[in-house]
Design a protein around this motif. Structure first.
Motif, PDB file in Angstrom:
ATOM      1  N   GLN A 312       0.824  -1.198   0.000  1.00 16.89           N
ATOM      2  CA  GLN A 312       0.000   0.000   0.000  1.00 16.89           C
ATOM      3  C   GLN A 312       0.867   1.260   0.000  1.00 16.89           C
ATOM      4  O   GLN A 312       1.879   1.342   0.707  1.00 16.89           O
ATOM      5  CB  GLN A 312      -0.910   0.008   1.232  1.00 16.89           C
ATOM      6  N   ASN A 313       0.460   2.198  -0.822  1.00 19.02           N
ATOM      7  CA  ASN A 313       1.128   3.497  -0.880  1.00 19.02           C
ATOM      8  C   ASN A 313       0.317   4.479  -0.037  1.00 19.02           C
ATOM      9  O   ASN A 313      -0.796   4.865  -0.405  1.00 19.02           O
ATOM     10  CB  ASN A 313       1.230   3.981  -2.322  1.00 19.02           C
ATOM     11  N   LYS A 315       0.755   7.581   0.611  1.00 19.39           N
ATOM     12  CA  LYS A 315       0.583   8.916   0.036  1.00 19.39           C
ATOM     13  C   LYS A 315      -0.540   8.958  -0.990  1.00 19.39           C
ATOM     14  O   LYS A 315      -1.375   9.857  -0.977  1.00 19.39           O
ATOM     15  CB  LYS A 315       1.887   9.372  -0.610  1.00 19.39           C
ATOM     16  N   THR A 316      -0.550   7.992  -1.909  1.00 20.68           N
ATOM     17  CA  THR A 316      -1.498   8.031  -3.025  1.00 20.68           C
ATOM     18  C   THR A 316      -2.760   7.217  -2.765  1.00 20.68           C
ATOM     19  O   THR A 316      -3.758   7.386  -3.459  1.00 20.68           O
ATOM     20  CB  THR A 316      -0.829   7.510  -4.301  1.00 20.68           C
ATOM     21  N   THR A 319      -1.242   1.330  -4.859  1.00 22.63           N
ATOM     22  CA  THR A 319      -0.244   0.317  -4.542  1.00 22.63           C
ATOM     23  C   THR A 319       1.079   0.657  -5.214  1.00 22.63           C
ATOM     24  O   THR A 319       1.117   1.379  -6.211  1.00 22.63           O
ATOM     25  CB  THR A 319      -0.702  -1.081  -4.999  1.00 22.63           C
ATOM     26  N   LEU A 321       5.434   1.387  -4.250  1.00 20.77           N
ATOM     27  CA  LEU A 321       6.175   2.473  -3.624  1.00 20.77           C
ATOM     28  C   LEU A 321       6.519   3.573  -4.623  1.00 20.77           C
ATOM     29  O   LEU A 321       6.728   3.306  -5.814  1.00 20.77           O
ATOM     30  CB  LEU A 321       7.478   1.937  -3.004  1.00 20.77           C
ATOM     31  N   ASP A 322       6.570   4.788  -4.145  1.00 21.04           N
ATOM     32  CA  ASP A 322       7.053   5.891  -4.969  1.00 21.04           C
ATOM     33  C   ASP A 322       8.541   5.692  -5.241  1.00 21.04           C
ATOM     34  O   ASP A 322       9.269   5.105  -4.431  1.00 21.04           O
ATOM     35  CB  ASP A 322       6.845   7.231  -4.263  1.00 21.04           C
ATOM     36  N   ASP A 325      10.853   6.794  -2.531  1.00 26.35           N
ATOM     37  CA  ASP A 325      10.688   6.188  -1.216  1.00 26.35           C
ATOM     38  C   ASP A 325      12.023   5.632  -0.731  1.00 26.35           C
ATOM     39  O   ASP A 325      12.797   5.069  -1.518  1.00 26.35           O
ATOM     40  CB  ASP A 325       9.641   5.071  -1.276  1.00 26.35           C
ATOM     41  N   PHE A 328      12.583   1.958  -1.707  1.00 21.86           N
ATOM     42  CA  PHE A 328      12.292   1.508  -3.065  1.00 21.86           C
ATOM     43  C   PHE A 328      13.369   0.565  -3.602  1.00 21.86           C
ATOM     44  O   PHE A 328      13.076  -0.534  -4.080  1.00 21.86           O
ATOM     45  CB  PHE A 328      12.137   2.717  -3.993  1.00 21.86           C
TER      46      PHE A 328
END
Length: 669
Positions: A312-313, A315-316, A319, A321-322, A325, A328
């Motif tokens: 789970q992301n 921020k957004t 799903t 990772l940014d 991150d 990452f």
């Protein structure tokens, strides 16, 4: 032709085929044949309608035939337009007036007779006699042809403009500037109640048949060419692959295919264009061109990160990772490790590629020295928070593949274990530079080759190294002599060669050194002192030569010394008699001389196993000092020593020792 070594070869094949087809087949002629075939189909649709009209004409034709015995020959001049045909009583056609103003035309000289063939079509033969030679039938002006018959009755025909247009396309008739149809001469014409058409000659029919077959042949050739191209393209790639070791496909946009043979939890569709491209760009410094090779572990891991990572992301709300991150790259490397080690076949793979943090995946989650939970936590007060510090896959978990160099970014690793599995290739040198906190590396019983990386030089933390039972074939890794904290080195059953560094005795923390079953040469190290903690020193089945190292006698904690089946010579140093903790001594299969100590020295106090056969010992065997020895290895083979006394008293004493140790319940007098 240029060699077919890339995708450009396909364009050359295609252009060559098109050129060859244009040279063999005239495109205009093929188009004309197609138009004629279409026209023939439309004419067939008209035929049924013509037959219906001809039925009405048949009765009239039979009546005409009864009054005419002879057929005449004539020339039929057809004008295909709306017209009126007037049948005169004399049996002849006087006028044929076209609406377009073409003039009058004589159709016959003496009268006409119409014959109806089996196809219900009336033909006017060229130069035939159209009338009956008997004038008496028509003299009175009153008879069968005494009336004027209009086209609506049977003999006036209005041309089908659609058919005429199609005939004009064939070039059979000519149309003038005003839109009228010019007169023309045909060998035969067919007239029914609906239209006027041309009966083609045998030569014309044969020509059209040839054109039709030419069309079919052209189609077959085109199909054949398509099949050849379909076969040639895979063969081209196969040949190219055979000539080059690696085919690298540069990704400049969206990937065009999905790698085959992926696990069920791996993406089954193309990665999203923007995100995947950004991931490749971000990870290029780490993985290089491997990211662009479809099917590689790096490519598959990047694609999973792009589209299928279920984490789970926050921020957004979605799903994955940014890219910025903090975890990452670590998550990418762990996914890469899964693909590189054929993760779908693991016996235990709980959590891998799941929605949880990598710290909860099997082999990471757990406790080891310096790593309480698998990842560094805030309470540790040391290291990078939430970074992996342990990968312990255990034994016989069916890991298969090469260790990826990208593991080097896991700089918090303390424990790394993959044993009794199917690792091959070499240990990446990059991990030696970055794993400065690792204290345990366990890679025993695999298929690794090469050598142990010298990039671990001067590592101050590494304490345990298991690289036994592999295929390492380099010289012995002298780098281990620089590891001040090294406690246990197990490198047995490999193909290491060269000498053992003499400075290895300077490792004061070293307790176990095992290099059995290799191809090492030279002398045994002779740099031991009272501060050494060595307990187990094993060098069996090598090619060591020279004398036993005297300084080893200072290793006061030594319990197990094994040097069987080498080329050692000389006597057992007298200083060895002072070993108080020695439990096992294996010196068989050498060329050692001299005799064993005869007095009750500390050497005998704790000895449990002794194997000295196949040497050159002399003198008396001190049986009296072995009553507490559990095993005198192969005592019946003591005669293998050249001059060792072997009298009845010794044999009786040995028997007593063996009986006492193995059968203590038997009483003796």
């Amino acid at each position: 032709a240029p060699p077919v070594t890339s995708l450009l070869g396909i364009d050359w094949v295609r252009s060559s085929v098109v050129t060859a087809l244009n040279e063999v087949f005239d495109p205009i002629e093929i188009a004309r044949g197609a138009a004629i075939a279409k026209l023939d189909a439309k004419k067939k649709k008209k035929k049924k309608k013509k037959k219906q009209s001809a039925v009405q004409l048949e009765d009239q034709s039979e009546a005409d035939a009864s009054n005419n015995d002879n057929y005449g020959e004539g020339v039929a001049v057809a004008a295909v337009a709306s017209a009126m045909v007037t049948a005169e009583k004399k049996g002849g056609y006087d006028d044929f007036d076209e609406s377009g103003g073409r003039g009058d035309v004589e159709l016959a000289e003496k009268g006409g007779h119409h014959d109806h063939d089996s196809d219900d079509v009336i033909e006017l033969e060229q130069e035939g006699n159209m009338g009956n030679g008997n004038d008496s039938n028509n003299d009175d002006g009153e008879g069968q042809y005494g009336e004027t018959v209009t086209a609506d009755a049977a003999y006036t025909y209005e041309a089908d403009t659609e058919i005429m247009a199609e005939i004009n396309q064939e070039g059979l008739v000519q149309v003038d500037e005003a839109g009228g149809i010019q007169a023309f001469v045909a060998e035969t014409v067919a007239i029914d109640g609906d239209a006027v058409g041309i009966i083609k000659s045998d030569a014309e029919v044969e020509t059209e048949e040839k054109k039709k077959y030419t069309k079919y042949f052209s189609g077959a050739v085109v199909v054949l060419v398509v099949v050849i191209i379909a076969v040639a393209v895979p063969v081209t790639f196969k040949v190219t692959k055979g000539r080059q070791r690696t085919i690298v496909r540069e990704i400049t946009g969206d990937p065009t295919q999905v790698p085959s043979g992926m696990p069920s939890d791996v993406p089954s569709s193309m990665p999203s264009s923007v995100r995947f491209t950004e991931i490749v760009r971000k990870l290029t410094d780490l993985s290089g061109n491997a990211l662009k090779v479809q099917g590689s572990p790096q490519y598959r891991a990047a694609m999973w990160m792009s589209d299928q990572d279920p984490i789970q992301n926050i921020k957004t709300g979605g799903t994955g990772l940014d890219l910025d991150d903090n975890g990452f790259e670590q998550r990418y490397v762990m996914a890469l490790f899964y693909y590189a080690m054929d993760g779908t076949r693991w016996i235990q793979s709980q959590g891998w590629l799941g929605e949880d943090s990598v710290c909860a995946w099997f082999g990471v989650k757990g406790s080891s020295d310096g790593c309480a939970t698998g990842c560094v936590v805030k309470s540790d007060n040391v290291g990078d928070y939430d970074k992996v510090c342990r990968i312990g896959m255990g034994k016989k978990n069916y890991l298969f593949g090469e260790l990826p160099s990208e593991l080097s970014i896991l700089t918090e690793i303390r424990w790394f274990e993959i044993q009794h599995d199917y690792l091959f290739g070499t240990i990446p040198k990059s991990i030696g530079k970055s794993w400065t906190k690792v204290h345990t590396i366990l890679l025993g019983s695999n298929f690794l080759s090469g050598g142990f990386p010298d990039t671990f030089e001067n590592n101050q933390i590494l304490g345990t190294i298991f690289i036994d039972r592999n295929d390492f074939n380099s010289t012995f890794p002298n780098v281990v002599a620089t590891m001040k904290n090294l406690k246990w080195l197990d490198a047995e059953h490999n193909k290491f060669s060269g000498t053992m560094p003499s400075t290895i005795g300077n490792l004061k923390s070293l307790r176990i050194l095992n290099v059995n079953n290799n191809s090492m040469t030279g002398n045994l190290p002779d740099s031991w002192d009272e501060n050494n903690l060595i307990e187990d020193f094993e060098v069996e089945d090598n090619n060591f030569k020279g004398k036993l190292p005297p300084s080893l006698a200072k290793a006061r904690f030594l319990k197990d010394f094994r040097a069987s089946r080498n080329q050692l010579s000389g006597e057992i140093p007298e200083a060895y008699h002072q070993w108080e903790n020695l439990e096992e001594l294996y010196l068989d299969g050498n060329d050692i001389v001299g005799q064993l100590p005869q007095s009750a020295v500390p050497f005998y106090s704790g000895l449990q196993e002794l194997s000295i056969h196949s040497n050159s010992f002399t003198g008396r065997f001190p049986v009296e000092h072995f009553e507490d020895t559990f095993r005198i290895s192969e005592f019946l083979r003591l005669c293998s020593n050249a001059s060792l006394e072997n009298d009845a008293d010794m044999l009786q004493s040995l028997f007593f020792v063996v009986r006492k140790r193995c059968f203590p319940f038997i009483r003796t007098n």
